[in-house]
Each structure stands twice: as C-alpha cells, then as structure tokens.
Design a protein around this motif. Sequence first.
Motif: not given
Length: 223
Positions: A20-29
Amino acid sequence: MKREIIKTADGSTTIQLIDWDEQYHSLHGAVNEAYHVFIQTGLHYYLDKNKVGTLSILEIGFGTGLNAFITALEAKKCSIEIQYTGVEAYPVQINEALAMNYVAQIDGAAESLFSDLHTTSWEEGHKISDHLTLLKRKMFFSEIASNNEFDIIYFDAFGARVQPELWTVEIFKKMFNALKRNGVLVTYSAKGSVRRAMQEVGFIVERLPGPPGKREMLRATKR
C-alpha cells in the motif's frame, strides 16, 4: 500483505505496509505526530476546557499502541483516570508491536506498561495502570454502535488514499453518536472531503496546524 519495521524522522519506529505504500504513523516522526495530534490537540485541549478527573477515550485504529502508551503516561502526569477503548479489525502481532522502540524513545521505565497494552486479552477491560483501564475490541469501525459514551476520539485510521471507506459520512455519523456532548474528535487528516463529511453529520470542525510534515489537521467538536 508484506510489512516491515522502519525508522521515522524523529528516530521512533513504525510499521510500513509495502503493497500500500502506507505506514501506521507519519514518516516525519511517529512519536512527534502522536503527541501533536492526539495528546496536545486532543487530550490536553479537552482537559483545559473541562476540569475533570476522569474521562473516556475511543481510539479508531489501536495499531502499535503508541497513542494508548503516551496517553497512559500523560494520565499519570495529570493525575486523572482514563477509560480507554481501542478498536482494531486486524490487530498487530504481539511480537511485532513489542519490537517498536517507543519505550526507549519516551520512557525507559515504562516497559511493562507498554507490554501490558499488547499482551492483555481482547474484549475485556484491564487495569493497565493506576490511571488507565484498557478495553481492546476486535471489530470493524462500521460495527461501532456506541451512544454518548466517549469524551474524546482519536481517529487514527489508515489514510483515505488506501481506505476511503473509513472516512465517510456513515463512519463519522457513528463517531458523532459515540461522543458525549462537547466531546472532541482529532485526526491527522485535513482532506476537504473528510472535513465536509464531519460537517454533514453535525460536527463543528476546525483546521489546525498539523504535525511535522503536514500543514494542517482537523479537530471536530460535538455541540
């Protein structure tokens, strides 16, 4: 679906869903996002408006347990008691959750607290600490049928790009019903379609400065 644990910009970890190119939390922190969106703009905002000693929180997307972990720590600092309900249709595996580095990043003395968030059983309440009781419910968000039960909702579902069905008028009507009068819902999303769906069901919606990497976020209040 292929998954891997990755580091975000503030050094904290998250789970990435490769397909999905998706994360549980922001890649920015991951930790920075949790504090900004859910703790500062949700929990502390509500406590500043309502001088209460107990409150109830519903989290939409229990995920890695990061938001619940920080909330438990904040409840202790604020000397309040929180009834915390986390809803998740597809729970993170315990070994995967315990591989997150949140204890080291936030409070090295709280390892057992973070572990208990994940190792306690689902569908029954557990006293995780003196300040937080946790109920984890394995269910789809569309199955929520609560009425006037919660003071705060942390809406932390996967983004509308990959799961648009979670950001609809129908879902936000359920959120509106679940909140008590003057309850608040906070989310990292700032999409116009999300804001309009919230307004359609009766929420008063504010655009607020977002966490690192996002210009805006939304807070909705049930009047």
